[in-house]
Design an enzyme around this catalytic site. Structure first.
Site, PDB file in Angstrom:
ATOM      1  CE  LYS A  37      12.834   3.757 -36.416  1.00  0.00           C
ATOM      2  NZ  LYS A  37      14.055   4.312 -35.775  1.00  0.00           N
ATOM      3  CB  THR A  43      16.092  -1.849 -43.304  1.00  0.00           C
ATOM      4  OG1 THR A  43      16.091  -0.777 -42.350  1.00  0.00           O
ATOM      5  CG2 THR A  43      17.159  -1.577 -44.356  1.00  0.00           C
ATOM      6  N   GLY A 180      33.337   2.323 -49.362  1.00  0.00           N
ATOM      7  CA  GLY A 180      33.025   1.044 -48.731  1.00  0.00           C
ATOM      8  C   GLY A 180      32.903  -0.062 -49.748  1.00  0.00           C
ATOM      9  N   GLY A 181      33.670  -1.126 -49.553  1.00  0.00           N
ATOM     10  CA  GLY A 181      33.666  -2.249 -50.492  1.00  0.00           C
ATOM     11  C   GLY A 181      33.079  -3.507 -49.903  1.00  0.00           C
ATOM     12  CB  ILE A 184      25.776  -1.986 -48.808  1.00  0.00           C
ATOM     13  CG1 ILE A 184      24.867  -2.745 -47.838  1.00  0.00           C
ATOM     14  CG2 ILE A 184      25.056  -0.741 -49.336  1.00  0.00           C
ATOM     15  CD1 ILE A 184      24.551  -1.972 -46.563  1.00  0.00           C
ATOM     16  CD  GLU A 203      36.845  -1.943 -47.835  1.00  0.00           C
ATOM     17  OE1 GLU A 203      37.301  -2.208 -46.717  1.00  0.00           O
ATOM     18  OE2 GLU A 203      35.659  -1.573 -48.022  1.00  0.00           O
ATOM     19  CG  HIS A 438      24.570 -33.641 -66.831  1.00  0.00           C
ATOM     20  ND1 HIS A 438      25.633 -32.773 -66.732  1.00  0.00           N
ATOM     21  CD2 HIS A 438      24.437 -33.947 -68.154  1.00  0.00           C
ATOM     22  CE1 HIS A 438      26.127 -32.560 -67.940  1.00  0.00           C
ATOM     23  NE2 HIS A 438      25.419 -33.271 -68.823  1.00  0.00           N
TER      24      HIS A 438
END
Length: 460
Positions: A37, A43, A180-181, A184, A203, A438
């Site tokens: 669409k 996204t 929000g934590g 994102i 959060e 290493h």
């Protein structure tokens, strides 16, 4: 394919779940159509994973240049800055190239691309604008959309952003409140802080990054706080009015004002316009309900990626698409969602797979936990960042790897070998026996497993 169908397989949505599925379907010799669409790549490529990491690359470089004197590089310093218009231009170039690549893959594999919103007419038929398209099998891969919880009241003129708008900023807000934590919110907190915005994260839970082991997320939080980001944990946001966020914290009503407010409380399955309920598709917590093979309650319709609500990650969506095809063509495979790696692109990075220590303790009667600090890793010292930790969780009797949580340089690449090990049911002892080069950050991995099963050589 029965003669009365236009296609063998129609895929709805051209994100990482959809386009990968369509390409593989065509490669399997099936006449395939994909309906999108908005934009190829979904996204992830357009307003998610790729543009976010493009911005992170720039802020990491800015940070490195500003700190170059610690590496004996002279002549640069705090006066270095990022041009937001140029950053946006580079982001567009990266996105454009990848989207063009998706377009080329689809056309090169003879997948028909249809632009528009697909709506079910019946189990085998879709309406897209004026066109009707039918298929023997339909795979829904419509992804997800940013959400603003209904309990948050929006009043007045708000400078509210979702991740989509935040990725398009042509200037740096002087101050930003992030609601929000999760991944994102935390990634944008890192980006905006490095760009110079004063960032405050609210959060609801008592720790950030809920899918990450608490010990690792705590280390990341401490690091981000030292860099100037403020966290309000256990905060319940109630209202946003005229650029002010009102919230409850520790039993008190509080508020904070900012130039920008980023809503990063999560994403919800996107079934807008699909007309799914009308044909009888079943839902579970807002997502299309599926079985272990991605099949919905209607036998010829499958749902993959964010729209099924299982694990909202791009790489999960791609593998679910392949699993759906395998089922359609009588080679069913199941996905073990506990063996899917998850990454957080801070600096240093976070990568995890499997159970957290808390989850493992509830499920297993005998677990062993190994920790190896990056302070004891030579390559991390060379890189100039030793604040990380490698943490592994092993079943105590047989050495089964049940969880790995990494915080350090390059760990989003290192976690892939753990995914292979877990899928191949390789045990801790076999990781220890493998020869690691290493100096590398990755050589901390067998050290962590040695710490779980006995004692690490380079740790006290």
């Amino acid at each position: 394919m029965p003669e009365n169908y236009d296609f063998d397989v129609v895929v709805i949505g051209a994100g990482p779940g959809g386009y990968v599925t369509a390409v593989k379907s065509a490669q399997m010799g099936k006449k395939t159509c994909i309906i999108e669409k908005e934009y190829l790549g979904g996204t992830c490529l357009n307003v998610g994973c790729i543009p976010t990491k493009t911005m992170i690359k720039s802020v990491n470089l800015l940070r490195d240049i500003r700190g170059a004197s610690a590496y004996a590089v002279e002549g640069v310093g705090d006066k270095v800055s990022i041009s937001m218009p140029k950053l946006q231009e580079r982001k567009k170039q990266v996105v454009s190239r990848l989207v063009s690549g998706v377009n080329g893959l689809l056309k090169g594999n003879k997948v028909e691309i249809v632009t528009g919103v697909a709506s079910f007419v019946d189990a085998h038929t879709l309406q897209v604008g004026e066109r009707r398209i039918s298929a023997e099998y339909i795979i829904v891969a419509t992804g997800s959309k940013a959400i603003i919880p209904s309990f948050i009241s929006l009043e007045g003129k708000n400078n509210i952003l979702t991740s989509t708008e935040a990725l398009a900023l042509d200037h740096v807000p002087e101050s930003t409140v992030i609601v929000g934590g999760g991944v994102i919110g935390v990634e944008f907190a890192y980006i905006l802080n490095q760009l110079g915005s004063k960032v405050f994260v609210l959060e609801l839970m008592e720790h950030i990054l809920p899918m990450v082991d608490k010990e690792i997320s705590s280390l990341a939080k401490d690091r981000m706080e030292k860099e100037g980001i403020t966290f309000g944990l256990g905060a319940k946001v109630k209202k946003v009015k005229d650029n002010t966020v009102f919230y409850e914290h520790e039993g008190k009503e509080q508020s904070i004002r900012a130039d920008a407010i980023l809503m990063a409380v999560g994403r919800a399955p996107d079934t807008d316009g699909l007309n799914a309920q009308t044909i009888g598709l079943e839902f579970e917590r807002g997502a299309l309900k599926i079985d272990q093979n991605m099949r919905t309650n209607i036998k010829n319709i499958y749902a993959v990626g964010d729209v099924n609500g299982k694990v909202m990650l791009a790489h999960t969506a791609s593998h679910e698409g392949l699993a759906a095809l395998n089922t359609i063509f009588d080679k069913p495979v199941s996905i073990n969602y506990e063996r899917i790696p998850s990454c957080v692109y801070l600096d240093p990075e976070i990568a995890c797979i499997g159970l957290t220590e808390e989850e493992a303790g509830k499920r297993y009667s005998n677990i062993k936990v190994g920790r190896f600090p990056m302070a004891a890793n030579g390559k991390s010292l060379v890189e100039g960042d030793t604040s990380g930790l490698f943490k592994v969780i092993v079943e105590g009797t047989y050495g089964e790897i049940i969880g790995v949580h990494l915080y350090g340089k390059h760990v989003t690449d290192i976690i892939s070998e753990v995914a292979v090990a877990m899928e191949g049911e390789i045990c801790a002892e076999e990781i220890i026996r493998a020869v690691y080069p290493h100096p590398t950050v990755s050589e901390a991995l067998p050290e962590a497993f040695m710490a779980a099963t006995g004692r690490a050589i380079h740790g006290l």
